[in-house]
Design a protein around this motif. Structure first.
Motif, PDB file in Angstrom:
ATOM      1  N   GLU A   4      38.004   8.244  77.153  1.00  0.00           N
ATOM      2  CA  GLU A   4      38.611   8.194  78.499  1.00  0.00           C
ATOM      3  C   GLU A   4      39.818   7.276  78.484  1.00  0.00           C
ATOM      4  OE1 GLU A   4      37.206   6.489  82.686  1.00  0.00           O
ATOM      5  OE2 GLU A   4      36.555   8.534  82.311  1.00  0.00           O
ATOM      6  N   LEU A   5      40.843   7.709  79.207  1.00  0.00           N
ATOM      7  CA  LEU A   5      42.062   6.906  79.251  1.00  0.00           C
ATOM      8  C   LEU A   5      41.778   5.551  79.886  1.00  0.00           C
ATOM      9  CD1 LEU A   5      44.607   9.634  80.409  1.00  0.00           C
ATOM     10  CD2 LEU A   5      44.527   8.534  78.158  1.00  0.00           C
ATOM     11  N   ARG A   6      42.338   4.527  79.279  1.00  0.00           N
ATOM     12  CA  ARG A   6      42.177   3.165  79.799  1.00  0.00           C
ATOM     13  C   ARG A   6      42.720   3.073  81.232  1.00  0.00           C
ATOM     14  NH1 ARG A   6      45.474  -1.512  79.471  1.00  0.00           N
ATOM     15  NH2 ARG A   6      44.174  -3.389  79.403  1.00  0.00           N
ATOM     16  N   SER A   7      43.806   3.771  81.500  1.00  0.00           N
ATOM     17  CA  SER A   7      44.444   3.699  82.820  1.00  0.00           C
ATOM     18  C   SER A   7      43.555   4.263  83.931  1.00  0.00           C
ATOM     19  CB  SER A   7      45.784   4.455  82.807  1.00  0.00           C
ATOM     20  OG  SER A   7      45.586   5.789  82.389  1.00  0.00           O
ATOM     21  N   ARG A   8      42.522   5.023  83.552  1.00  0.00           N
ATOM     22  CA  ARG A   8      41.586   5.532  84.568  1.00  0.00           C
ATOM     23  C   ARG A   8      40.849   4.380  85.250  1.00  0.00           C
ATOM     24  NH1 ARG A   8      41.556  10.017  86.963  1.00  0.00           N
ATOM     25  NH2 ARG A   8      39.300  10.322  86.956  1.00  0.00           N
ATOM     26  N   GLY A   9      40.740   3.247  84.548  1.00  0.00           N
ATOM     27  CA  GLY A   9      40.107   2.059  85.121  1.00  0.00           C
ATOM     28  C   GLY A   9      40.900   1.506  86.305  1.00  0.00           C
ATOM     29  N   TRP A  10      42.111   1.991  86.507  1.00  0.00           N
ATOM     30  CA  TRP A  10      42.914   1.633  87.672  1.00  0.00           C
ATOM     31  C   TRP A  10      43.034   2.870  88.587  1.00  0.00           C
ATOM     32  CZ3 TRP A  10      43.537  -0.751  83.030  1.00  0.00           C
ATOM     33  CH2 TRP A  10      43.873  -2.096  82.996  1.00  0.00           C
ATOM     34  N   PHE A  35      50.764  10.150  87.150  1.00  0.00           N
ATOM     35  CA  PHE A  35      50.054   9.078  86.443  1.00  0.00           C
ATOM     36  C   PHE A  35      48.543   9.262  86.432  1.00  0.00           C
ATOM     37  CE2 PHE A  35      51.211   7.651  90.728  1.00  0.00           C
ATOM     38  CZ  PHE A  35      49.992   7.287  91.279  1.00  0.00           C
ATOM     39  N   GLN A  36      48.059  10.266  87.154  1.00  0.00           N
ATOM     40  CA  GLN A  36      46.615  10.532  87.163  1.00  0.00           C
ATOM     41  C   GLN A  36      46.247  11.444  86.005  1.00  0.00           C
ATOM     42  OE1 GLN A  36      44.191   9.306  88.740  1.00  0.00           O
ATOM     43  NE2 GLN A  36      44.256   9.538  90.946  1.00  0.00           N
ATOM     44  N   LEU A  69      57.713  11.832  78.570  1.00  0.00           N
ATOM     45  CA  LEU A  69      57.549  12.885  79.578  1.00  0.00           C
ATOM     46  C   LEU A  69      57.391  14.252  78.913  1.00  0.00           C
ATOM     47  CD1 LEU A  69      60.199  11.620  82.160  1.00  0.00           C
ATOM     48  CD2 LEU A  69      57.718  11.790  82.562  1.00  0.00           C
ATOM     49  N   GLN A  70      58.194  14.489  77.883  1.00  0.00           N
ATOM     50  CA  GLN A  70      58.115  15.776  77.179  1.00  0.00           C
ATOM     51  C   GLN A  70      56.733  16.022  76.589  1.00  0.00           C
ATOM     52  OE1 GLN A  70      61.366  15.279  74.588  1.00  0.00           O
ATOM     53  NE2 GLN A  70      62.575  16.901  75.526  1.00  0.00           N
ATOM     54  N   ALA A  71      56.111  14.924  76.133  1.00  0.00           N
ATOM     55  CA  ALA A  71      54.793  15.067  75.495  1.00  0.00           C
ATOM     56  C   ALA A  71      53.652  15.005  76.510  1.00  0.00           C
ATOM     57  CB  ALA A  71      54.618  13.982  74.440  1.00  0.00           C
ATOM     58  N   GLY A  72      53.984  14.889  77.787  1.00  0.00           N
ATOM     59  CA  GLY A  72      52.936  14.911  78.817  1.00  0.00           C
ATOM     60  C   GLY A  72      52.392  13.551  79.194  1.00  0.00           C
ATOM     61  N   GLY A  73      53.122  12.492  78.839  1.00  0.00           N
ATOM     62  CA  GLY A  73      52.707  11.141  79.240  1.00  0.00           C
ATOM     63  C   GLY A  73      53.478  10.668  80.453  1.00  0.00           C
ATOM     64  N   PHE A  74      53.138   9.477  80.911  1.00  0.00           N
ATOM     65  CA  PHE A  74      53.821   8.888  82.066  1.00  0.00           C
ATOM     66  C   PHE A  74      54.377   7.521  81.639  1.00  0.00           C
ATOM     67  CE2 PHE A  74      53.494   6.087  85.886  1.00  0.00           C
ATOM     68  CZ  PHE A  74      54.552   6.653  86.586  1.00  0.00           C
ATOM     69  N   PRO A  75      55.735   7.382  81.602  1.00  0.00           N
ATOM     70  CA  PRO A  75      56.323   6.128  81.118  1.00  0.00           C
ATOM     71  C   PRO A  75      56.447   5.065  82.205  1.00  0.00           C
ATOM     72  CG  PRO A  75      58.040   7.792  81.462  1.00  0.00           C
ATOM     73  CD  PRO A  75      56.747   8.416  81.892  1.00  0.00           C
ATOM     74  N   VAL A  76      56.115   3.849  81.858  1.00  0.00           N
ATOM     75  CA  VAL A  76      56.348   2.710  82.766  1.00  0.00           C
ATOM     76  C   VAL A  76      56.997   1.585  81.947  1.00  0.00           C
ATOM     77  CG1 VAL A  76      54.693   2.940  84.649  1.00  0.00           C
ATOM     78  CG2 VAL A  76      53.883   2.197  82.436  1.00  0.00           C
ATOM     79  N   GLU A  77      58.217   1.250  82.336  1.00  0.00           N
ATOM     80  CA  GLU A  77      58.955   0.237  81.591  1.00  0.00           C
ATOM     81  C   GLU A  77      58.696  -1.135  82.182  1.00  0.00           C
ATOM     82  OE1 GLU A  77      63.096   1.249  81.552  1.00  0.00           O
ATOM     83  OE2 GLU A  77      63.684  -0.692  80.700  1.00  0.00           O
ATOM     84  N   PHE A  78      58.481  -2.124  81.347  1.00  0.00           N
ATOM     85  CA  PHE A  78      58.293  -3.478  81.876  1.00  0.00           C
ATOM     86  C   PHE A  78      59.018  -4.499  81.003  1.00  0.00           C
ATOM     87  CE2 PHE A  78      55.086  -5.071  78.863  1.00  0.00           C
ATOM     88  CZ  PHE A  78      54.553  -3.897  78.343  1.00  0.00           C
ATOM     89  N   PRO A  79      59.516  -5.577  81.651  1.00  0.00           N
ATOM     90  CA  PRO A  79      60.252  -6.590  80.884  1.00  0.00           C
ATOM     91  C   PRO A  79      59.319  -7.643  80.310  1.00  0.00           C
ATOM     92  CG  PRO A  79      60.349  -7.126  83.206  1.00  0.00           C
ATOM     93  CD  PRO A  79      59.483  -5.891  83.090  1.00  0.00           C
ATOM     94  N   SER A 106      50.761  -9.128  79.332  1.00  0.00           N
ATOM     95  CA  SER A 106      51.357  -8.043  80.131  1.00  0.00           C
ATOM     96  C   SER A 106      50.710  -6.705  79.800  1.00  0.00           C
ATOM     97  CB  SER A 106      52.869  -7.948  79.881  1.00  0.00           C
ATOM     98  OG  SER A 106      53.508  -9.095  80.338  1.00  0.00           O
ATOM     99  N   ILE A 107      50.435  -6.477  78.523  1.00  0.00           N
ATOM    100  CA  ILE A 107      49.822  -5.199  78.125  1.00  0.00           C
ATOM    101  C   ILE A 107      48.379  -5.141  78.631  1.00  0.00           C
ATOM    102  CG2 ILE A 107      49.058  -3.775  76.174  1.00  0.00           C
ATOM    103  CD1 ILE A 107      51.420  -4.904  74.557  1.00  0.00           C
ATOM    104  N   ARG A 108      47.635  -6.212  78.356  1.00  0.00           N
ATOM    105  CA  ARG A 108      46.208  -6.173  78.702  1.00  0.00           C
ATOM    106  C   ARG A 108      45.983  -6.053  80.208  1.00  0.00           C
ATOM    107  NH1 ARG A 108      44.751 -10.656  76.620  1.00  0.00           N
ATOM    108  NH2 ARG A 108      44.203  -9.804  74.604  1.00  0.00           N
ATOM    109  N   ALA A 109      46.815  -6.754  80.976  1.00  0.00           N
ATOM    110  CA  ALA A 109      46.565  -6.834  82.419  1.00  0.00           C
ATOM    111  C   ALA A 109      46.943  -5.558  83.162  1.00  0.00           C
ATOM    112  CB  ALA A 109      47.340  -8.021  82.992  1.00  0.00           C
ATOM    113  N   ASN A 110      47.675  -4.684  82.520  1.00  0.00           N
ATOM    114  CA  ASN A 110      48.216  -3.522  83.226  1.00  0.00           C
ATOM    115  C   ASN A 110      47.601  -2.202  82.766  1.00  0.00           C
ATOM    116  OD1 ASN A 110      50.347  -4.312  85.195  1.00  0.00           O
ATOM    117  ND2 ASN A 110      51.062  -5.467  83.404  1.00  0.00           N
ATOM    118  N   PRO A 111      47.736  -1.161  83.629  1.00  0.00           N
ATOM    119  CA  PRO A 111      47.101   0.137  83.330  1.00  0.00           C
ATOM    120  C   PRO A 111      47.889   0.955  82.317  1.00  0.00           C
ATOM    121  CG  PRO A 111      48.260   0.271  85.412  1.00  0.00           C
ATOM    122  CD  PRO A 111      48.396  -1.151  84.954  1.00  0.00           C
TER     123      PRO A 111
END
Ligand code: FES
Length: 570
Positions: A4-10, A35-36, A69-79, A106-111
């Motif tokens: 299961e995708l980790r981001s599902r936890g959000w 993003f779902q 996006l081409q591969a079916g993912g959802f990009p989120v850029e962060f500094p 930053s990686i761990r705390a985010n979806p």
């Protein structure tokens, strides 16, 4: 069954909790189908106008996004914290570990289910890799690429020439006006240093470790193929999430041994040692300083790139890039080491070709039979120190001379050009208190400029020893990373003017010809010249930083905490 995708936890949560996570994504004008249920890919960006080498990263991130996006993912850029080698005072190395903490948290705390690491200027690469390793979700590195080769009066130039220009200026062979012209001619495009300095060595390191697509290291920043590689990397990370291919799957001991061998073949920076040790510490691979010597042995210099050779990164790219170097080196490396492509190193480089044997030499006819990192031991630095033989002078590899000691960098600056300084070309220059704790941050001052009066006599190189580092663009018979450093109060701390020091690179020894009794006597009255670090991050750094032979990570950052977040305030 797919994990299961980790981001599902959000975003997959029901009720109020899921509402909050989703609703605030929607305020960016994003419908929830984006993003779902799709792999959410973080783009960890070290863009900053204060990091000129990474100033083009917003554009590079756009190429990564297209791929995701081409591969079916959802990009989120962060500094994340960016570290510009040229502007940050007192030294960017002081903040490598801080940036790695920023990346990790930053990686761990985010979806995010996977992450693309945009790295360029020296410290940005190890910092991002260290942080990502401590979380250990699928990760791929995209380097920013080197600058195009500079040109001064028709001669190709790069960052290594800065040291030559400095010597020429100090000896009167170059005017201030000529220096200003050279300055304008060198950094003529986007990208990081155009030689095999630390940034290019780091780009080679991540490719050698298997953390990038093949060819990542040498494509110039200004070449359109850099963007293509970024786009392909974006596509690949989505697949990596589906395959659950994590840094810990790739960064095995074999990968580290390959990185050491490939660093030797390209004449990589001495800083590589400290950064690779720190990365190994995060993934739990038991790498030692001695490994750099052991696995460098028998690997000649193949890439004819400054500072160990004559060419530039642009030349390496046109000659076939790092894949062509690796292909030549296949008999000596672990061919089966797995990489982010899901394929082995050997499979990755199978189609590589060498288009210019002047730039990429063969094992039979190398640029230099000597390369890599040599580890020196002896009573001067009991835990070891290093020398890069391909950047040193052959006639100084076995040398005995009297020490001329500078207790601090300020002491060095105040006295090095004093006409009354007792120094000749056989002297051994010793610089103390430029180690991780002593400075603090371990600046790149180890290849200290020679005394003006000796330069005027035509002296080009001398044996120099310090507990500091050297720029990856530097060269000379320079012994670095003396450990334990002077601030720790070992033998290195009590070397005095006139002490006899004997270097024998073949024998791997660095001997201080002073008896144990005299050294013990000196230690009774020894006083550290390290500055008081005071409060805040610098205080924390000095209290917890490890010595150079261990990689200079903060002791409490070693290892990993994984990606799980067990508590949830929503
Ligand atoms: Fe950024 Fe050299 S200053 S790579």
């Amino acid at each position: 069954m797919a994990k299961e995708l980790r981001s599902r936890g959000w975003f997959g949560k029901k009720g109020k909790d899921g509402f909050i996570y989703r609703a605030w994504m929607k305020n960016q004008g994003i419908p929830d189908f984006e993003f779902q249920g799709r792999p959410v890919i973080g783009i960890c960006n070290t863009w900053s106008e204060l990091t000129p080498c990474n100033a083009h990263f917003k554009e590079l991130a756009e190429s990564v996004k297209r791929g995701i996006l081409q591969a079916g993912g959802f990009p989120v850029e962060f500094p994340v914290m960016s570290l510009g080698e040229t502007l940050i005072k007192p030294t960017a190395m002081l903040y490598r570990n801080l940036a790695s903490m920023d990346v990790e948290e930053s990686i761990r705390a985010n979806p995010v289910d996977g992450v693309v690491l945009l790295c360029g200027c020296d410290k940005t690469t190890p910092a991002l890799v260290m942080g990502a390793c401590s979380v250990d979700i699928p990760a791929i590195v995209v380097s920013g690429g080197p600058m195009l080769t500079g040109s001064y009066k028709g001669t190709p130039i790069g960052t290594s020439d800065v040291w030559r220009f400095n010597d020429a200026l100090r000896s009167g062979a170059m005017s201030e006006e000529q220096l200003a012209e050279a300055e304008a001619s060198m950094c003529r495009s986007r990208g990081h240093c155009a030689v095999m300095g630390t940034a290019s060595s780091m780009a080679c390191m991540v490719e050698a470790l298997g953390l990038t697509l093949s060819g990542n290291a040498a494509i110039p920043a200004a070449d359109s193929r850099r963007k293509v590689l970024a786009q392909f990397s974006g596509m690949r990370i989505v697949e990596m999430v589906k395959e659950d291919l994590k840094p810990s799957d790739i960064l095995t001991r074999k990968a580290f041994e390959n990185a050491i061998k490939i660093n030797a073949a390209v004449g990589g920076s001495t800083n590589f040692v400290i950064h690779l040790l720190a990365i190994a510490g995060r993934v739990g691979v038991d790498l030692s300083l001695e490994d750099f010597d052991t696995h460098s042995q028998g690997v000649p210099l193949l890439a004819n790139i400054q500072p160990s050779g004559t060419g530039f990164m642009e030349d390496l790219f046109y000659a076939g890039g790092l894949p062509a170097v690796i292909k030549e080196l296949l008999p000596k490396i672990h061919k089966d080491a797995i990489t982010v492509t899901g394929k082995s190193m050997e499979e990755n480089v199978s189609i590589a070709e060498n288009y210019n044997t002047e730039v990429i030499a063969s094992l039979e006819k190398p640029v230099n039979p000597v390369s890599g990192i040599i580890v020196l031991k002896g009573n001067l630095c009991e835990a070891g120190c290093i020398i890069k033989p391909s950047a040193a002078s052959p006639h100084l590899m076995k040398h005995k001379g009297k020490a001329v000691v500078f207790e601090t960098i300020e002491d060095y600056k105040a006295r090095i050009d004093d006409p009354n300084l007792e120094v000749d070309e056989n002297s051994v220059l010793v610089l103390k208190h430029v180690g991780p704790k002593g400075y603090p941050g371990m600046p790149e001052v180890g290849n200290m400029a020679l005394p003006k009066k000796l330069l005027a006599q035509g002296v080009k190189d001398m044996v120099r020893i310090s507990d500091g580092r050297m720029s990856g663009t530097g060269f000379g018979t320079v012994i670095l990373h003396a450990s334990p450093e002077a601030a720790e109060g070992g033998n290195f701390a009590v070397v005095q003017d006139g002490d006899l020091i004997e270097l024998d690179v073949d024998a791997r020894s660095l001997i201080l010809h002073v008896s144990d009794e005299i050294l013990a006597e000196r230690k009774k009255t020894w006083q550290s010249k390290a500055v008081n670090p005071g409060r805040g991050y610098v205080g924390l750094y000095v209290r917890t930083v490890e010595q150079a032979h261990l990689g200079c990570d903060l002791d409490f950052l070693k290892g990993k905490s994984g990606s799980e977040v067990t508590r949830d305030s929503h």
